[in-house]
Each structure stands twice: as structure tokens, then as C-alpha cells.
Write a protein that holds these residues in place. Structure first.
Motif, mmCIF file in Angstrom:
data_model
loop_
_atom_site.group_PDB
_atom_site.id
_atom_site.type_symbol
_atom_site.label_atom_id
_atom_site.label_comp_id
_atom_site.label_asym_id
_atom_site.label_seq_id
_atom_site.Cartn_x
_atom_site.Cartn_y
_atom_site.Cartn_z
ATOM 1 N N TYR A 130 18.575 25.425 -43.365
ATOM 2 C CA TYR A 130 18.975 24.030 -43.520
ATOM 3 C C TYR A 130 19.842 23.867 -44.761
ATOM 4 C CZ TYR A 130 15.204 23.801 -47.005
ATOM 5 O OH TYR A 130 14.395 24.021 -48.099
ATOM 6 N N LEU A 131 20.616 22.773 -44.750
ATOM 7 C CA LEU A 131 21.462 22.429 -45.888
ATOM 8 C C LEU A 131 20.725 21.397 -46.729
ATOM 9 C CD1 LEU A 131 24.258 22.762 -47.238
ATOM 10 C CD2 LEU A 131 24.995 20.766 -45.920
ATOM 11 N N PRO A 132 20.304 21.756 -47.942
ATOM 12 C CA PRO A 132 19.538 20.806 -48.755
ATOM 13 C C PRO A 132 20.409 19.663 -49.275
ATOM 14 C CG PRO A 132 19.929 22.832 -49.980
ATOM 15 C CD PRO A 132 20.445 23.059 -48.588
ATOM 16 N N LYS A 133 19.741 18.590 -49.651
ATOM 17 C CA LYS A 133 20.431 17.382 -50.098
ATOM 18 C C LYS A 133 21.374 17.655 -51.263
ATOM 19 C CE LYS A 133 19.523 13.027 -52.491
ATOM 20 N NZ LYS A 133 18.495 12.127 -53.072
ATOM 21 N N ASP A 134 20.922 18.445 -52.251
ATOM 22 C CA ASP A 134 21.768 18.641 -53.422
ATOM 23 C C ASP A 134 23.052 19.391 -53.093
ATOM 24 O OD1 ASP A 134 20.267 20.951 -52.887
ATOM 25 O OD2 ASP A 134 20.262 21.587 -54.973
ATOM 26 N N LYS A 135 22.988 20.348 -52.149
ATOM 27 C CA LYS A 135 24.195 21.072 -51.740
ATOM 28 C C LYS A 135 25.110 20.173 -50.905
ATOM 29 C CE LYS A 135 23.021 24.906 -53.724
ATOM 30 N NZ LYS A 135 23.756 25.367 -54.928
ATOM 31 N N LEU A 136 24.521 19.328 -50.056
ATOM 32 C CA LEU A 136 25.317 18.386 -49.263
ATOM 33 C C LEU A 136 26.102 17.453 -50.179
ATOM 34 C CD1 LEU A 136 26.043 16.888 -46.573
ATOM 35 C CD2 LEU A 136 23.977 15.512 -46.979
ATOM 36 N N ASN A 137 25.426 16.945 -51.197
ATOM 37 C CA ASN A 137 26.050 15.934 -52.045
ATOM 38 C C ASN A 137 26.975 16.510 -53.110
ATOM 39 O OD1 ASN A 137 25.074 13.710 -50.696
ATOM 40 N ND2 ASN A 137 23.244 13.517 -51.976
ATOM 41 N N GLU A 138 27.119 17.819 -53.149
ATOM 42 C CA GLU A 138 28.169 18.395 -53.980
ATOM 43 C C GLU A 138 29.545 18.043 -53.429
ATOM 44 O OE1 GLU A 138 27.771 22.571 -54.479
ATOM 45 O OE2 GLU A 138 25.850 22.454 -55.533
ATOM 46 N N HIS A 139 29.617 17.870 -52.103
ATOM 47 C CA HIS A 139 30.917 17.639 -51.455
ATOM 48 C C HIS A 139 30.936 16.381 -50.590
ATOM 49 C CE1 HIS A 139 31.835 21.695 -52.789
ATOM 50 N NE2 HIS A 139 30.721 22.111 -52.212
ATOM 51 N N GLY A 140 29.755 15.839 -50.213
ATOM 52 C CA GLY A 140 29.713 14.648 -49.379
ATOM 53 C C GLY A 140 29.831 14.956 -47.903
ATOM 54 N N ILE A 141 30.139 13.926 -47.136
ATOM 55 C CA ILE A 141 30.146 14.040 -45.677
ATOM 56 C C ILE A 141 31.533 13.773 -45.109
ATOM 57 C CG2 ILE A 141 27.724 13.359 -45.467
ATOM 58 C CD1 ILE A 141 28.908 10.560 -44.522
ATOM 59 N N ILE A 142 31.714 14.191 -43.847
ATOM 60 C CA ILE A 142 32.839 13.761 -43.020
ATOM 61 C C ILE A 142 32.292 12.716 -42.064
ATOM 62 C CG2 ILE A 142 34.599 14.435 -41.350
ATOM 63 C CD1 ILE A 142 34.243 17.324 -42.357
ATOM 64 N N ALA A 143 32.907 11.559 -41.987
ATOM 65 C CA ALA A 143 32.488 10.509 -41.059
ATOM 66 C C ALA A 143 33.453 10.474 -39.876
ATOM 67 C CB ALA A 143 32.459 9.157 -41.756
ATOM 68 N N TYR A 144 32.918 10.707 -38.671
ATOM 69 C CA TYR A 144 33.719 10.593 -37.454
ATOM 70 C C TYR A 144 33.685 9.144 -36.961
ATOM 71 C CZ TYR A 144 33.683 15.672 -37.619
ATOM 72 O OH TYR A 144 33.842 16.964 -38.019
ATOM 73 N N ASP A 145 34.275 8.887 -35.793
ATOM 74 C CA ASP A 145 34.422 7.500 -35.328
ATOM 75 C C ASP A 145 33.094 6.754 -35.310
ATOM 76 O OD1 ASP A 145 37.098 7.815 -35.034
ATOM 77 O OD2 ASP A 145 37.067 8.143 -32.863
ATOM 78 N N LEU A 146 32.056 7.380 -34.723
ATOM 79 C CA LEU A 146 30.776 6.698 -34.628
ATOM 80 C C LEU A 146 30.130 6.535 -36.011
ATOM 81 C CD1 LEU A 146 29.039 5.406 -32.490
ATOM 82 C CD2 LEU A 146 27.795 7.562 -32.218
ATOM 83 N N GLY A 147 30.363 7.504 -36.893
ATOM 84 C CA GLY A 147 29.875 7.379 -38.261
ATOM 85 C C GLY A 147 30.552 6.244 -38.996
ATOM 86 N N GLU A 148 31.865 6.078 -38.754
ATOM 87 C CA GLU A 148 32.591 4.981 -39.390
ATOM 88 C C GLU A 148 32.126 3.634 -38.846
ATOM 89 O OE1 GLU A 148 36.711 5.892 -38.874
ATOM 90 O OE2 GLU A 148 36.775 7.211 -40.631
ATOM 91 N N GLN A 149 31.809 3.592 -37.531
ATOM 92 C CA GLN A 149 31.255 2.361 -36.964
ATOM 93 C C GLN A 149 29.931 2.005 -37.622
ATOM 94 O OE1 GLN A 149 31.101 2.183 -32.630
ATOM 95 N NE2 GLN A 149 32.876 3.529 -32.483
ATOM 96 N N LEU A 150 29.176 3.029 -37.974
ATOM 97 C CA LEU A 150 27.894 2.807 -38.642
ATOM 98 C C LEU A 150 28.098 2.285 -40.059
ATOM 99 C CD1 LEU A 150 24.864 3.156 -38.131
ATOM 100 C CD2 LEU A 150 25.059 5.513 -38.917
ATOM 101 N N GLY A 151 29.234 2.657 -40.675
ATOM 102 C CA GLY A 151 29.536 2.183 -42.020
ATOM 103 C C GLY A 151 29.795 3.280 -43.024
ATOM 104 N N PHE A 152 29.755 4.547 -42.575
ATOM 105 C CA PHE A 152 30.035 5.658 -43.473
ATOM 106 C C PHE A 152 31.537 5.836 -43.659
ATOM 107 C CE2 PHE A 152 25.813 7.235 -41.880
ATOM 108 C CZ PHE A 152 25.166 7.213 -43.108
ATOM 109 N N LYS A 153 31.917 6.463 -44.764
ATOM 110 C CA LYS A 153 33.283 6.882 -45.020
ATOM 111 C C LYS A 153 33.281 8.346 -45.435
ATOM 112 C CE LYS A 153 35.213 2.780 -44.546
ATOM 113 N NZ LYS A 153 36.162 2.478 -43.430
ATOM 114 N N THR A 154 34.325 9.066 -45.029
ATOM 115 C CA THR A 154 34.438 10.462 -45.443
ATOM 116 C C THR A 154 34.443 10.556 -46.964
ATOM 117 O OG1 THR A 154 35.602 11.144 -43.445
ATOM 118 C CG2 THR A 154 35.914 12.503 -45.396
ATOM 119 N N GLY A 155 33.633 11.446 -47.482
ATOM 120 C CA GLY A 155 33.480 11.593 -48.922
ATOM 121 C C GLY A 155 32.225 10.946 -49.470
ATOM 122 N N ASP A 156 31.548 10.106 -48.646
ATOM 123 C CA ASP A 156 30.297 9.485 -49.093
ATOM 124 C C ASP A 156 29.259 10.548 -49.453
ATOM 125 O OD1 ASP A 156 31.265 6.948 -48.736
ATOM 126 O OD2 ASP A 156 30.135 6.533 -46.901
#
Length: 437
Positions: A130-156
Motif C-alpha cells: 500500500y501507499l501510505p499517507k505520508d508518501k502520497l502527500n509528498e506529491h498529492g493526487i491527480i483528479a480525473y473528471d469524476l474526482g473534479e466533480q467531487l471537488g478535488f483538484k490535481t495537486g491536492d
């Protein structure tokens, strides 16, 4: 060929699950001295059969279930010709209610045991990664269309779920979370904490076939693993180990950034910068017509992996098995509340076949079979006449009150249950077929 592999896995999986389920009924019945006339995997017409002792073992041509015919029991065969006579000692109806209850629970119990064993085996063989939270948040996320509809943005960078800490990336869209209510995320965006709400009907969008792409993914730094000989990247002088840091002056630290800019510059000349052994190298080339340069990327995320001891695997596998039951309960609650479209939530044999996939992967096969074993146990326990749960309901009533429902009542209840089940089967098959288009 992919379709044949899907169908083959479906038939093998159903045969295993139906076989162990009906075996559970049969073993319990025989242990109490009941006569078992038939044991069948699949429904008639019969394509193979063999008589062994008092029991005929057979395989039916319709591989969507199976049955055990126990003398003196009102079941899906609706064979009531012997019910007017006095019960023989070997008949189901002649036995105490507690024995009949165990017989009807036999299939459910064996399915639960099967599911637990499969999940324990998977935990023992595969461990976890698994990818732990601290490693994920070193770089953030990519938000695809459904993620953007949810309210996320790439880099969050996602800080918490419902105000609580989380451990790993997979927690962000876990089934338990998707089936919950009033959920929210706290994210860090451009130095500011923002609350992202998850609508209670979000799982409806998530389950839609058109949205079968990722909602969010980890943002991935990358380097060049290898260059395709004779490619545009090779001609430009790109080498294994290079880190492409910009294209036409635009930063490309992450692979999603590189993909986006190359896709927008198909067929056009570009300049790119790469870091090589600590130095910056400038190169020029042209983007291919498909938006690629001709190299294989190496992704650089630090996943945590570990193996389970046998004792740990027993705990992990048992937890994962019963989590399936809990999620089914929450799913039913969502449907009753109207947050989930029944058409997107109920799956028949066609859609289940797609879960197995078009390649034969034993790990995925046993994961799906383990899941289906627990689902089969849960569904069979529902108090619907014609299901095991319907028999359990009537037998529990008999044990508690001391009054046995009449054979006439049980026969009519069985008919009602059969109508419900056949209607449900017709619905899911038609729904599966429509979902293909």
C-alpha cells in the motif's frame, strides 16, 4: 477468446460455490439420518448423472445454481406427493426442528467457511502492499473528471477523512466509505485547508459504467527507464535514467504533466530539458502523432509491502471476509434510502463474468470467488421463501412458538418465493444485457 475466458472463470467459480453450498446441506441432512435423493450442480435438463447409494449426483445444463432434494422437504421442486402420508423416520419433516434448522443453515455456513479460507489464503500468499499517507502527500493526487466533480483538484494533498487520520491511499475511496453517509475530506490546496464533501449518492456515479476510470490517483514522479531504439526520444538523445523536467519551458516533474503537454502538441516540434547525473541537458525533437516520444517511464513511488504470518493471515482474511457481508448490509441500506440506483447495484451472471476479466489470473479468480462466497451466504440468509433464509425464518418461528406452519402454508410460501426469485433473476439478466450497450 477473452469472452471464453470470462465465461470459463464464471462457470468454474459458480460450480465451486454451488457445489460447496449444496454439499453443506447434504452433509448436514445425511448426518441426521435424512434421505437425500438428489444432489445437483446446475439446474435441469440433466447432462450427467450417477446414482451412488440412495443419492443421484448430477450436473445440470443451466449452471446458475443447484439443489439438494431431501425426502419430505418442500423445496423449489414443489414435490408434495408424499406429504399426505405419515412421515417416515428418514424424512426431513420427521426430524426435530433444531435438526432441520441446522440442515437449512448448512449451505450458508459452508459458504462462509469457504470465503474465510479463500481470504486467509490470499492474505498468506500475497501479503499486502500500500501507499501510505505520508508518501502520497509528498506529491498529492491527480483528479480525473469524476474526482473534479467531487471537488478535488490535481495537486491536492488529502489530510483527513471525516476529520480522522487515515493510513493509506486505498482508504480514500474504500467501499466502506463509499457506502457511508455525510462523508467529507480535508485537503490542502495552495497552502489552504479546504473541505470536500462526498454526496451520499456518489457511489451511484462511481458504479456507472461510463465512470469506470479512476476518480483520483497518486501523482507520480518519473524518470526514463528505457528508450525505444529508433524512436523520436532516441533521435533526440534521451537516455535511460534521465528525468524530463520541462517541455517548451513548462514544468513536467510528474507524468500527468508530461502526458498532458505532449497530447496537446501532437506532431509539433518541441524543446525539452532533462536532468542527467545532476546536470541539465537541452534537447529538441518532434512529438509523435499519438502524443508520445518513444520511451518507457519508471514510476517513483515508495509503496510499503509486508508478508503476513499464518496467525496474522487468519485475522486479516477473516476480517476481509466478514467485511464483504457488512458492505452488503450497508449497500441494502443505501438502496432502501434511495441513494443507490438498484439497476447499478445488482449484478447478474453477465456482469459478474466481467469481474473475472478476459485473462486468467488465479489471484483475481480466487478473490472474486471468495467475495461471491460471502455474498451468496448473505443473500441466502435473507428471509425470503425459497431461499435458505426463508426456511430458517419458519423453523425459528416453530422453535420459538412450538407451532409448526402447515405444509399447505409452506407450499404456498415456496411458490411466492419462487416467483420473487425468478422475477429477480429475469431483472438482473435483462439489466446486465442493457448495461453492455
Amino acid at each position: 477468446m477473452e469472452t471464453l475466458i470470462m465465461v470459463g472463470q464464471l462457470l468454474l467459480g459458480l460450480s465451486i460455490l454451488v457445489g460447496v453450498h449444496e454439499w453443506g446441506h447434504m452433509v448436514a441432512a445425511k448426518s441426521f439420518g435424512m434421505r437425500v435423493e438428489k444432489f445437483s450442480i446446475g439446474f435441469p435438463p440433466k447432462i450427467w448423472g450417477k446414482q451412488i447409494g440412495e443419492t443421484e449426483y448430477s450436473i445440470g445444463a443451466i449452471p446458475l445454481g443447484g439443489f439438494v432434494k431431501i425426502t419430505g422437504m418442500i423445496d423449489e421442486s414443489l414435490d408434495t406427493k408424499t406429504l399426505n402420508a405419515e412421515p417416515e423416520p428418514y424424512e426431513f419433516r420427521a426430524k426435530p426442528a433444531w435438526q432441520r434448522l441446522i440442515v437449512m443453515m448448512g449451505g450458508i455456513i459452508v459458504n462462509v467457511i469457504t470465503g474465510i479460507i479463500i481470504f486467509i489464503g490470499l492474505a498468506l500468499v500475497n501479503g499486502e502492499a500500500y501507499l501510505p499517507k505520508d508518501k502520497l502527500n509528498e506529491h498529492g493526487i491527480i483528479a480525473y473528471d469524476l474526482g473534479e466533480q467531487l471537488g478535488f483538484k490535481t495537486g491536492d494533498k488529502i489530510l483527513s477523512i471525516n476529520g480522522q487520520e487515515y493510513e493509506r491511499f486505498s482508504d480514500l475511496l474504500s467501499p466502506d466509505l463509499l457506502l457511508g453517509s455525510d462523508n467529507y475530506y480535508t485537503v490542502l490546496r495552495n497552502g489552504e485547508e479546504i473541505r470536500v464533501e462526498m454526496p451520499n449518492d456518489f457511489i451511484d456515479k462511481f458504479a456507472d459504467k461510463k465512470n469506470r476510470v479512476s476518480v483520483i490517483e497518486p501523482r507520480i514522479p518519473f524518470s526514463v527507464q528505457s528508450v525505444v531504439p529508433g524512436s523520436l526520444a532516441s533521435d533526440a538523445g534521451l537516455k535511460a535514467g534521465d528525468e524530463i523536467i520541462s517541455v517548451n519551458g513548462v514544468q513536467t516533474r510528474y507524468f500527468d504533466q508530461l502526458s498532458a503537454i505532449l497530447d496537446s502538441l501532437k506532431g509539433q516540434p518541441i524543446t525539452l530539458q532533462a536532468k542527467r547525473d545532476g546536470e541539465i541537458v537541452d534537447m529538441s525533437t518532434t512529438v509523435g502523432g499519438d502524443g508520445t516520444l518513444g520511451f518507457i517511464a519508471q514510476y517513483e513511488l515508495d509503496y510499503v509491502s509486508r508478508d503476513f504470518t499464518f496467525t496474522e493471515a487468519v485475522g486479516e482474511g477473516t476480517y476481509n471476509a466478514f467485511a464483504v457481508v457488512w458492505l452488503n448490509i450497508k449497500g441494502f441500506q443505501k438502496m432502501i434510502a434511495g441513494d443507490v440506483d438498484v439497476r447499478k447495484s445488482l449484478s447478474g451472471p453477465i456482469r459478474i463474468a466481467t469481474f473475472f476479466g478476459g485473462t486468467w489470473d488465479w489471484n483475481n479468480f480466487w478473490r472474486i470467488v471468495g467475495l461471491l462466497s460471502m455474498v451468496l451466504a448473505f443473500m441466502n440468509f435473507l428471509p425470503i421463501p425459497a431461499l435458505d433464509g426463508g426456511h430458517v425464518m419458519f423453523l425459528t418461528w416453530e422453535i420459538v412458538t412450538g407451532r409448526k406452519p402447515s405444509d399447505r402454508f409452506l407450499e404456498n410460501a415456496q411458490k411466492v418465493g419462487m416467483v420473487i426469485l425468478l422475477s429477480l433473476m429475469a431483472f438482473v439478466i435483462i439489466n446486465d444485457t442493457i448495461s453492455l450497450f
